[in-house]
Enzyme design. Structure first.
Site, PDB file in Angstrom:
ATOM      1  N   PRO A  85       0.790  -1.243   0.000  1.00 54.73           N
ATOM      2  CA  PRO A  85       0.000   0.000   0.000  1.00 54.73           C
ATOM      3  C   PRO A  85       0.823   1.294   0.000  1.00 54.73           C
ATOM      4  CG  PRO A  85       0.055  -0.950   2.202  1.00 54.73           C
ATOM      5  CD  PRO A  85       0.781  -1.921   1.310  1.00 54.73           C
ATOM      6  N   GLY A  86       2.157   1.199   0.066  1.00 57.37           N
ATOM      7  CA  GLY A  86       2.942   2.423  -0.112  1.00 57.37           C
ATOM      8  C   GLY A  86       3.798   2.824   1.076  1.00 57.37           C
ATOM      9  N   GLY A  87       3.926   1.945   2.069  1.00 62.75           N
ATOM     10  CA  GLY A  87       4.748   2.263   3.240  1.00 62.75           C
ATOM     11  C   GLY A  87       6.183   2.587   2.834  1.00 62.75           C
ATOM     12  N   LYS A  88       6.777   1.698   2.055  1.00 66.85           N
ATOM     13  CA  LYS A  88       8.184   1.929   1.698  1.00 66.85           C
ATOM     14  C   LYS A  88       8.298   3.012   0.636  1.00 66.85           C
ATOM     15  CE  LYS A  88       9.391  -2.467   3.500  1.00 66.85           C
ATOM     16  NZ  LYS A  88       7.997  -2.960   3.594  1.00 66.85           N
TER      17      LYS A  88
ATOM     18  N   CYS B 211       8.626 -10.201   4.539  1.00 65.74           N
ATOM     19  CA  CYS B 211       8.172 -10.276   5.929  1.00 65.74           C
ATOM     20  C   CYS B 211       7.913 -11.750   6.240  1.00 65.74           C
ATOM     21  CB  CYS B 211       6.957  -9.393   6.181  1.00 65.74           C
ATOM     22  SG  CYS B 211       5.582  -9.763   5.115  1.00 65.74           S
TER      23      CYS B 211
HETATM   24  N1  SAM Z   1       6.213  -2.508  -0.174  1.00 69.58           N
HETATM   25  C1  SAM Z   1       4.869  -2.475   0.372  1.00 69.58           C
HETATM   26  C2  SAM Z   1       4.848  -1.530   1.552  1.00 69.58           C
HETATM   27  O1  SAM Z   1       5.878  -1.270   2.173  1.00 69.58           O
HETATM   28  O2  SAM Z   1       3.760  -0.979   1.844  1.00 69.58           O
HETATM   29  C3  SAM Z   1       4.390  -3.864   0.724  1.00 69.58           C
HETATM   30  C4  SAM Z   1       4.476  -4.792  -0.427  1.00 69.58           C
HETATM   31  S1  SAM Z   1       3.796  -6.386  -0.177  1.00 69.58           S
HETATM   32  C5  SAM Z   1       4.973  -7.129   0.817  1.00 69.58           C
HETATM   33  C6  SAM Z   1       4.058  -7.142  -1.727  1.00 69.58           C
HETATM   34  C7  SAM Z   1       3.298  -6.543  -2.895  1.00 69.58           C
HETATM   35  O3  SAM Z   1       3.611  -7.314  -4.061  1.00 69.58           O
HETATM   36  C8  SAM Z   1       1.799  -6.590  -2.764  1.00 69.58           C
HETATM   37  O4  SAM Z   1       1.253  -5.311  -2.927  1.00 69.58           O
HETATM   38  C9  SAM Z   1       1.336  -7.514  -3.881  1.00 69.58           C
HETATM   39  O5  SAM Z   1       0.134  -7.108  -4.479  1.00 69.58           O
HETATM   40  C10 SAM Z   1       2.473  -7.415  -4.871  1.00 69.58           C
HETATM   41  N2  SAM Z   1       2.577  -8.618  -5.756  1.00 69.58           N
HETATM   42  C11 SAM Z   1       1.863  -9.754  -5.711  1.00 69.58           C
HETATM   43  N3  SAM Z   1       2.217 -10.583  -6.712  1.00 69.58           N
HETATM   44  C12 SAM Z   1       3.174  -9.946  -7.408  1.00 69.58           C
HETATM   45  C13 SAM Z   1       3.918 -10.281  -8.563  1.00 69.58           C
HETATM   46  N4  SAM Z   1       3.760 -11.446  -9.183  1.00 69.58           N
HETATM   47  N5  SAM Z   1       4.807  -9.378  -9.016  1.00 69.58           N
HETATM   48  C14 SAM Z   1       4.980  -8.203  -8.384  1.00 69.58           C
HETATM   49  N6  SAM Z   1       4.309  -7.828  -7.277  1.00 69.58           N
HETATM   50  C15 SAM Z   1       3.413  -8.688  -6.806  1.00 69.58           C
END
Ligand code: SAM
Length: 452
Positions: A113-116, A230
């Protein structure tokens, strides 16, 4: 309450950095509450909450003693802070230790959702952050959070990682915060414990390799690759680190740790590469894994080709310039009917990115011109671009919540007719249009507070 899965515990018990007692004890406690202040919208150390205490690896990060109702706080909607898990704020420490230029071009590949993303935007004050999210609905949440943050230097794209192969050697920094099995968040997301399986860990690890392989070429020679999850599973963590070192010409970068942080440095099996594990019970935060690399091979080079970027006409530019404080510093372009602005130095980047990716947002959305007037976008309200002469109206808490619910507001005698920024504690929340006998509330329907 669902227990932490036994197979996960058995796999962790083999590790010398793992302490079962402290881990299980920590999993009986609620998650740690933490926020990260927005330096654009707060002053240093501003005490937005009582008894905030500093998180040592991020100058904007703070622990809170308990969880307030964030959603009912207008300052969250104003983008004054972001609610973010403490361990993941360590990305800042990595950027600091590796001395990355704040003017870099950065790709946050898995961004929603955009934290990083918002952390990166605060670090790369003179750079450009491309925040990508492959899942359409999640890309909308990313746009909302990024818009509230108000940095003008973020582009949001909605692409499969494969499409980044079209930008060879373009990025100085590539963050892959990979989708994973999520065991690090078992304190926060208790229902995930039930869905966890070894088969899913394996599936995630295959997907992590695919994502890395797809995007790697977009990184410049000497560029920084940050890989994080995570998850506590070695298959998604150190084994991926070994795979990265087998697959690409990169050098693993060790980091300096303060023992008081309780972060574990680990060695991968084959390359003895350094990575960092955050275990609840040892570190004050949730589960997190990160490893850092520098690319040691050349890449191609992405350059802009002619695009269909539409510039405003003279008249349109005249209207738009009246809304922003320093129009000369801005490159303004049109996407469909909507005008957007980025810092002038990123004009070519926007052309290139628009040519190769599906952009959901490129800089700050200003709004749409209808007749002789701009219908200003909420993004403009939440940015720092607004002209000083713009009408502002400061509201109290109850009125701010009314506004954020998209309810009607009462027309007050001291209001001036026309477009007006609603402010709460001097932070912009959005637009109203004051008419002689009523007010139109322009807060976006899909962002409104629904909680009673
Ligand atoms: N970086 C985000 C933050 O700090 O708020 C959290 C990211 S979360 C761990 C991983 C993200 O990867 C999710 O939003 C998910 O929808 C996306 N994702 C899922 N499958 C994916 C794929 N095949 N390729 C790239 N991103 C993918």
């Amino acid at each position: 309450m669902q227990d932490v899965p036994i197979q996960l515990l058995e796999s962790l018990e083999k590790r010398k950095d793992f302490s079962k007692d402290s881990f299980l004890k920590a999993h009986e406690q609620p998650p740690v509450v933490s926020i990260r202040l927005n330096p654009l919208k707060t002053v240093e150390n501003e005490a937005l909450f009582p008894n905030m205490s500093a998180i040592p690896w991020n100058p904007n990060g703070y622990y809170l003693p308990e969880r307030p109702s964030f959603v009912m706080d207008p300052l969250l909607h104003a983008g004054a802070y972001y609610v973010q898990e403490a361990s993941s704020l360590f990305i800042w420490e990595i950027l600091k230790q590796t001395n990355v230029d704040t003017q870099s071009r950065v790709l946050d590949l898995c961004a929603a959702p955009g934290g990083k993303t918002t952390l990166l935007a605060s670090y790369f004050t003179d750079g450009l952050v491309v925040a990508n999210e492959v899942i359409k609905t999640r890309a909308s949440i990313l746009v909302e959070n990024v818009s509230k943050w108000g940095s003008g230097n973020i582009v949001v794209s909605n692409n499969d990682p494969k499409q980044f192969a079209q930008l060879p050697g373009y990025f100085d920094v590539l963050l892959v915060d990979a989708p994973c099995s999520g065991s690090g968040l078992f304190r926060k997301e208790i229902e995930w414990r039930e869905g966890w399986s070894e088969a899913n860990v394996e599936l995630c690890s295959q997907r992590q390799k695919r994502i890395l392989a797809d995007a790697y070429n977009a990184l410049k020679e000497n560029g920084l690759l940050i890989y994080s999850t995570c998850s506590f599973s070695q298959e998604e963590d150190e084994d991926i680190v070994d795979w990265i070192l087998d697959s690409f010409s990169v050098e693993n970068i060790p980091l300096q740790l303060d023992a008081a942080w309780g972060v574990e440095e680990t060695d991968s099996d084959r390359h003895q590469a350094k990575s960092y594990r955050f275990y609840p019970g040892k570190t004050k935060g949730e589960g997190f894994f990160v490893s850092v690399f520098r690319k040691r091979e050349t890449s191609g080079y992405a350059f802009a080709t002619a695009t269909n970027i539409v510039q405003p006409t003279k008249n349109e530019r005249l209207i738009l310039d009246g809304w922003v404080e320093n129009p000369k510093d801005l490159y303004i372009y049109k996407n469909g009917n909507i005008f957007h602005a980025v810092a002038r130095q990123f004009a070519d980047d926007i052309a290139l990115l628009k040519n190769r990716l599906y952009l959901r947002k490129g800089g700050t959305e200003l709004g749409e011109i209808k007749g002789k007037d701009l219908i200003p976008s909420t993004e403009l309200a939440l940015s720092l671009l607004n002209a000083e002469k713009t009408n502002r109206y400061e509201v109290d808490y109850a009125q701010a919540i009314q506004f954020l619910r998209k309810n009607d507001l009462e027309r007050k005698d001291d209001m001036v007719n026309g477009w007006t920024l609603i402010t709460f504690k001097q932070r912009n929340l959005g637009w109203i249009k004051v008419l002689p006998n009523r007010i139109n509330n322009y807060f976006p329907m899909e962002w409104r507070i629904r909680k009673q």
